[in-house]
Motif scaffolding. Structure first.
Motif, short mmCIF file in Angstrom:
data_model
loop_
_atom_site.label_atom_id
_atom_site.label_comp_id
_atom_site.label_asym_id
_atom_site.label_seq_id
_atom_site.Cartn_x
_atom_site.Cartn_y
_atom_site.Cartn_z
N ASN A 78 -6.66 -0.31 -7.33
CA ASN A 78 -7.03 -1.61 -6.78
C ASN A 78 -8.35 -2.12 -7.34
O ASN A 78 -9.18 -2.65 -6.59
N ASP B 206 0.83 -1.21 0.00
CA ASP B 206 0.00 0.00 0.00
C ASP B 206 0.86 1.26 0.00
O ASP B 206 0.57 2.23 -0.71
N GLU C 97 -6.50 -8.29 -10.17
CA GLU C 97 -6.53 -6.90 -9.70
C GLU C 97 -5.54 -6.05 -10.48
O GLU C 97 -4.44 -6.49 -10.81
N ASP D 173 -3.44 -2.57 -10.02
CA ASP D 173 -3.01 -1.69 -8.95
C ASP D 173 -3.43 -0.24 -9.19
O ASP D 173 -4.07 0.37 -8.35
#
Length: 125
Positions: A37, A16, A44, A46
């Motif tokens: 996300n 994160d 997924e 980013d």
């Protein structure tokens, strides 16, 4: 586990932090971050950003050391193919089918006492 929680929780935290750094870096370059996300059945993405009219799908790999290689070395051909599939899915889901896009890879090296090092590779897949 005393002091740090579960190892996977720390890994997520490191990831994160890396994504936050990359978003700030892209915005400093004049890019517009449009999604983060994003998930679908295939996986997924980013970061989705726009560099001018070009959609850029960014895969972010963050590491605290190079013990297991540079962060950008963590993406092989299978992952690159999956990123392309994810990009098409995102474009379709957001009404941008047929739009110009590319896939970039951004490695973030977060060593303890040094400033983070970003390595931005363009058009990797």
């Amino acid at each position: 586990m005393a002091g740090g929680g579960m190892p996977w929780a720390r890994a997520r935290e490191v990831g994160d932090e890396g994504e936050e750094l990359v978003c700030a870096h892209l915005e400093q370059q004049g890019w517009r971050v449009v999604d983060r996300n994003w998930r679908c059945a295939e996986g997924e993405i980013d970061i989705v950003a726009c560099e001018g009219e070009m959609f850029v799908f960014c895969e972010v790999k963050t590491r605290r050391s190079v013990r297991f290689g540079e962060p950008v070395e963590a993406v092989g051909q299978d992952k690159a193919r999956r990123l392309r599939t994810l990009a098409w899915a995102w474009l379709d889901a957001h009404g941008h089918r047929g739009a110009a896009f590319r896939i970039d890879l951004v490695g973030v090296l977060r060593r303890r006492d040094d400033a983070p090092l970003l390595t931005h590779l363009r058009a990797v897949a």
